[in-house]
Design an enzyme around this catalytic site. Structure first.
Site, short mmCIF file in Angstrom:
data_model
loop_
_atom_site.label_atom_id
_atom_site.label_comp_id
_atom_site.label_asym_id
_atom_site.label_seq_id
_atom_site.Cartn_x
_atom_site.Cartn_y
_atom_site.Cartn_z
N ASN A 57 0.69 -7.27 9.93
CA ASN A 57 -0.34 -7.94 9.14
C ASN A 57 0.04 -9.42 9.15
O ASN A 57 0.96 -9.83 8.44
CB ASN A 57 -0.32 -7.35 7.72
CG ASN A 57 -1.43 -7.90 6.86
OD1 ASN A 57 -2.14 -8.83 7.26
ND2 ASN A 57 -1.59 -7.34 5.67
N GLU A 95 -2.41 1.07 3.43
CA GLU A 95 -3.19 0.54 4.56
C GLU A 95 -2.37 0.58 5.86
O GLU A 95 -2.93 0.79 6.94
CB GLU A 95 -3.62 -0.90 4.24
CG GLU A 95 -4.67 -0.96 3.16
CD GLU A 95 -4.66 -2.25 2.36
OE1 GLU A 95 -3.66 -2.53 1.67
OE2 GLU A 95 -5.65 -3.00 2.45
N ARG A 115 -3.65 -5.37 11.58
CA ARG A 115 -4.74 -5.52 10.63
C ARG A 115 -5.54 -6.74 11.06
O ARG A 115 -4.99 -7.84 11.16
CB ARG A 115 -4.17 -5.72 9.23
CG ARG A 115 -5.25 -5.82 8.20
CD ARG A 115 -4.65 -5.93 6.83
NE ARG A 115 -5.71 -5.92 5.84
CZ ARG A 115 -5.49 -5.85 4.55
NH1 ARG A 115 -4.25 -5.77 4.10
NH2 ARG A 115 -6.49 -5.85 3.70
N ARG A 135 -9.22 -16.31 -6.47
CA ARG A 135 -10.65 -16.40 -6.06
C ARG A 135 -11.54 -16.02 -7.23
O ARG A 135 -11.18 -15.14 -8.01
CB ARG A 135 -10.90 -15.46 -4.87
CG ARG A 135 -10.22 -15.89 -3.60
CD ARG A 135 -10.32 -14.82 -2.52
NE ARG A 135 -9.08 -14.12 -2.31
CZ ARG A 135 -8.94 -12.99 -1.62
NH1 ARG A 135 -10.00 -12.42 -1.07
NH2 ARG A 135 -7.76 -12.41 -1.50
N HIS A 180 -11.31 -4.63 2.61
CA HIS A 180 -10.37 -3.59 2.12
C HIS A 180 -10.74 -2.20 2.67
O HIS A 180 -10.41 -1.17 2.06
CB HIS A 180 -10.35 -3.52 0.58
CG HIS A 180 -9.77 -4.74 -0.07
ND1 HIS A 180 -10.36 -5.39 -1.13
CD2 HIS A 180 -8.65 -5.44 0.20
CE1 HIS A 180 -9.63 -6.43 -1.48
NE2 HIS A 180 -8.59 -6.49 -0.68
#
Ligand code: ADP
Length: 404
Positions: free
Chosen positions: A15, A390, A105, A253, A193
């Site tokens: 990742n 993940e 990813r 965010r 996601h």
């Protein structure tokens, strides 16, 4: 394609960001009944690339493998340090566990990719074309694939997308009410996601088959946070949209805000695109409201009114998102919490479910404190805490795509 009976080796999951690379190495074995078994072997991250590089790694049993400065790489970039990291990883693998493939990813598959894909040169070129849709992440993800291909052209690489799982959504969920010419150019809701939601959907199918067939909202609440509506394990709607800014407030965010604010900030304060990007990606959310931290643990520990407001705002907006996603599914049969906040904060789950009491949700305080499994009361709609994975999902896709 290699015969599925003969696989024994290691699989690397990466990742890659702008100054860090997270990695997980899995051991792959073929099981007698056919198919493959994946077991985490070690994992870690190389942080501070370009400033103060540091490698940290732990074995699957949590034993420390490395926690050391990589000062010689301080001036490097992710692509330039990857070959060094790869050497370190391979030096730490036993000789009977050769590296067989790498899974990455990749944030955006656009409308082009609804599943993982072997990252050939032509696929990388297509993914490059999607960089304007995710300028902060896509170029970094692709740079890592290119760097690995250069130093190890023999190593198959698979791209797994955050967007792919949501490609099942109907136009009603993906369309913005803007002129069609922009929609046709790709200005639509994609959702993110997806690897986490796919993992949860598979977990539910294997462990809670009745619920898996129903209408479930999954709340992935981490530094980045979103929610998804899964009906019979398929994504129907999600809170994130064109970018990973939409939806609920996150660490830094804002989640959804009135687009009129952007016009106001441009006119009143002459903010340009780069300044707006910094404001919206790095200075807003929990950090912006609390003025204290982007870390939910620090927010929860603080008695400051602004920190408490940030906490309340997060819970209220997540609860509103659950109710909104229930509309997309024509009802709701259960709720799943996952990711850093969702898996570990009993207080957040309790506050969210209190907002949702009118829908039939009630938590059992002791089960909720335990942070695992079914946490609702007998009379409530089921609420589960399920740790997401993940990396496992990427490894599983990579092995399937490469070795069947
Ligand atoms: P990401 O993968 O998006 O970086 P994670 O899923 O690791 O994020 O989640 C990170 C968030 O989880 C942080 O805000 C952190 O404060 C929060 N978190 C982790 N443990 C706890 C806890 N015990 N209580 C509250 N929040 C927690």
């Amino acid at each position: 394609m290699t015969n599925a009976c003969n696989i024994k080796g290691a699989l690397l999951v990466l990742n890659s960001g702008s100054s860090s690379v997270k990695f997980t190495v899995f051991q792959v074995d073929t099981v007698a009944a056919g198919g493959h078994q994946l077991a985490p072997f070690f994992a870690g991250q190389l942080d501070g690339i370009g400033t103060a590089a540091r490698l940290k790694a732990k074995a699957a049993d949590k034993g420390l493998l490395a926690d050391e400065p990589w000062g010689h790489l301080d001036k490097g970039t992710v692509p330039s340090v990857l070959p060094h990291l790869l050497s370190w990883i391979e030096n730490n693998l036993p000789t009977d566990l050769p590296l067989r493939a790498a899974g990455h990813r990749v944030v955006h598959g656009g409308s082009l990719f609804d599943k993982p894909v072997l990252a050939t040169a032509s696929v990388i070129a297509q993914l490059d074309g999607l960089s304007p849709l995710a300028p902060l992440h896509q170029p970094q993800n692709l740079a890592a694939i290119r760097a690995l291909a250069k130093s190890r052209p023999d190593l198959p690489q698979v791209a797994c997308f955050d967007t792919a799982f949501h490609q099942t959504q109907p136009a009603l969920s993906t369309t913005y009410a803007i002129p069609k010419r922009y929609t046709q150019e790709g200005v639509r809701r994609y959702g993110f996601h997806g690897l986490s939601y796919e993992y949860i959907a598979q977990y539910l199918a294997a462990n809670k088959p009745g619920l898996a067939k129903g209408r479930v909202v999954v709340a992935h609440l981490g530094s980045g946070a979103s929610l998804a509506a899964l009906k019979n394990g398929v994504s129907l709607d999600t809170s994130m949209g064109f970018s990973a800014l939409d939806g609920v407030p996150m660490g830094t965010r804002p989640g959804a805000i009135d687009p009129g604010i952007i016009i106001h900030l441009m006119r009143r304060y002459s903010l340009d695109a780069d300044e707006l990007e910094r404001l919206l990606y790095h200075e807003s959310g929990l950090l912006g409201v609390s003025g204290l931290s982007n870390d939910m643990r620090a927010i929860e520990a603080s008695q400051e009114p602004d920190a408490q407001l940030a906490h309340d705002l997060f819970c209220s907006r997540v609860a509103k998102a659950v109710a909104s996603l229930a509309v997309s599914m024509g009802g709701i049969d259960g709720l799943v919490f996952t990711a850093g906040i969702g898996e570990h904060s009993a207080l957040i789950r309790e506050k969210i479910c209190r907002y949702l009491a009118w829908l039939g949700f009630a938590l059992d305080p002791l089960s909720n404190e335990a942070n695992d499994g079914l946490i609702s009361t007998d009379g409530s709609l089921p609420v589960h805490v399920v740790p997401t994975d993940e990396e496992y999902m990427i490894a599983s896709h990579t092995i399937k795509l490469q070795f069947g």
